[in-house]
Design a protein around this motif. Structure first.
Motif, PDB file in Angstrom:
ATOM      1  N   VAL A 249      -1.055   5.881  -7.337  1.00 47.58           N
ATOM      2  CA  VAL A 249       0.374   5.535  -6.530  1.00 47.58           C
ATOM      3  C   VAL A 249       0.532   6.780  -6.662  1.00 47.58           C
ATOM      4  O   VAL A 249       1.534   7.310  -5.560  1.00 47.58           O
TER       5      VAL A 249
ATOM      6  N   HIS B 259       2.062  -1.227  -3.860  1.00 52.05           N
ATOM      7  CA  HIS B 259       1.115  -1.692  -4.695  1.00 52.05           C
ATOM      8  C   HIS B 259       2.013  -2.061  -5.970  1.00 52.05           C
ATOM      9  O   HIS B 259       2.900  -1.471  -6.525  1.00 52.05           O
TER      10      HIS B 259
ATOM     11  N   GLY C  22      -3.655   0.757   3.557  1.00 49.25           N
ATOM     12  CA  GLY C  22      -2.500   0.550   2.722  1.00 49.25           C
ATOM     13  C   GLY C  22      -2.005   1.513   3.508  1.00 49.25           C
ATOM     14  O   GLY C  22      -0.685   1.841   3.122  1.00 49.25           O
TER      15      GLY C  22
ATOM     16  N   LEU D 227      -6.082  -1.557  -4.777  1.00 48.86           N
ATOM     17  CA  LEU D 227      -6.189  -0.673  -3.961  1.00 48.86           C
ATOM     18  C   LEU D 227      -5.878  -0.689  -2.712  1.00 48.86           C
ATOM     19  O   LEU D 227      -6.817  -1.497  -1.999  1.00 48.86           O
TER      20      LEU D 227
END
Length: 368
Positions: free
Chosen positions: A314, A258, A271, A265
């Motif tokens: 994060v 990130h 992710g 996000l």
């Protein structure tokens, strides 16, 4: 130009749970997704701590689960036994099917705001104080992507902090048995392959078999005969009958890096993706949603896309991601690719943990 607080990308378990959290907190959002695919019924090992959070947060229980009260791990013939007396009043895990989870996470949600064409080119522009979805003239404070297929369109070109394409594939399938599975999950590390048997009723179970490489395609024939024989050889099950199609997929590991200066996000599979041997992929995504809920529940924060919020999210998720990614990758590297060398080294800690109730409790607390 239309404006919204958060732009949510995806139509999956993570995106729908996230949308329910946003609605509960009265946060305006717009949801975009690809056309719905034919759903496959899958089974997941859900942490009891998540079930407790869900029950308290939404004031409703997630039911229809099969509690795992005993986990047995075999490395060759050495075994480690973990029982639910270490975690009472919770079981070790709960096996739940994707159909029920999707229905629960989608409760009271409106339809997707916009379904994107599968071949549509998209353009997202990141300004200093907003993100603009040019195709649909929508401005938002924060974009949350839960579907890795959208990643290619985000012009920030998100870096993959860790990336690995395994030279292996995995298979999943469901089976029936006349044996009573007795709330017991079993994982076998043998001959460079990893087999997890996850019961979802007393006489039905799902498997994840990984560590498969070129030459192992015979285990994926439509009849299931080869796979059934393999399961019988590894386990103590006398009867095994295939009750679903056999799914095959390549193995990948990655984590998005990130950039706190950009209003974005990446949650769930968008992710991070991990090796399936520990069954923690979905649990990582559920943890993403819980952490975001912690942030948006702070009523003093007006702009959730600001740099400090991104940094806080994060940093809070980094430990869980690194632990799961590092552990699964190292176990795969050791037990699949160097199993003969590593097996003898791994047996000693297995014996040590097996003979220590304290170490078992520490291990289980980390799991749940």
């Amino acid at each position: 130009m239309d404006q919204t607080n958060i732009l949510v990308l995806g139509n999956n378990l993570i995106s729908n749970l996230l949308r329910r959290v946003l609605i509960k907190n009265k946060i305006d959002y717009v949801n975009f997704a690809y056309p719905a695919q034919e759903p496959e019924r899958r089974f997941f090992a859900i942490k009891p701590t998540f079930l407790k959070w869900y029950s308290e947060y939404f004031n409703e229980d997630l039911v229809n689960h099969y509690p795992i009260k005993h986990i047995q791990v075999f490395v060759d013939n050495e075994d480690l036994n973990l029982k639910d007396n270490l975690t009472r009043p919770f079981p070790l895990f709960n096996i739940m099917n994707s159909d029920y989870l999707f229905e629960s996470f989608s409760r009271d949600l409106d339809d997707i705001d916009k379904v994107i064409k599968a071949d549509e080119d998209l353009e997202f522009v990141f300004d200093n104080d907003r993100v603009i979805f040019n195709n649909y003239q929508i401005s938002s404070r924060l974009i949350i992507n839960t579907d890795f297929r959208f990643n290619k369109f985000l012009k920030i070109k998100p870096e993959r902090e860790e990336k690995k394409e395994y030279d292996e594939f995995a298979v999943t399938a469901n089976f029936k048995t006349d044996d009573n599975l007795e709330n017991r999950a079993v994982q076998y590390f043998r001959d460079g392959k990893i087999l997890a048997i996850l019961p979802f009723s007393d006489h039905e179970f799902s498997i994840v078999l990984s560590g498969l490489k070129k030459g192992d395609e015979k285990l994926v024939d439509d009849s299931g005969e080869q796979l059934i024989n393999f399961i019988k050889q590894q386990s103590a099950l006398a009867s095994v009958e295939l009750s679903s199609k056999i799914n095959r997929f390549p193995l990948t590991l990655y984590k998005i890096k990130h950039d706190p200066k950009l209003r974005s996000l990446f949650m769930g599979d968008a992710g991070h993706k991990v090796h399936p041997l520990a069954g923690q992929g979905l649990n990582l995504g559920l943890g993403d949603v819980q952490m975001l809920e912690n942030l948006i529940s702070d009523k003093k924060i007006i702009d959730f896309g600001q740099e400090n919020c991104i940094k806080k999210y994060v940093m809070s998720r980094s430990a869980d991601e690194s632990i799961v990614m590092g552990l699964t990758d190292r176990l795969d590297e050791a037990l699949v690719n160097n199993s003969d060398v590593f097996s003898s080294l791994f047996k000693y800690p297995i014996k040590l943990i097996e003979n220590s109730e304290l170490l078992k409790k520490i291990l289980v607390r980390k799991m749940i």
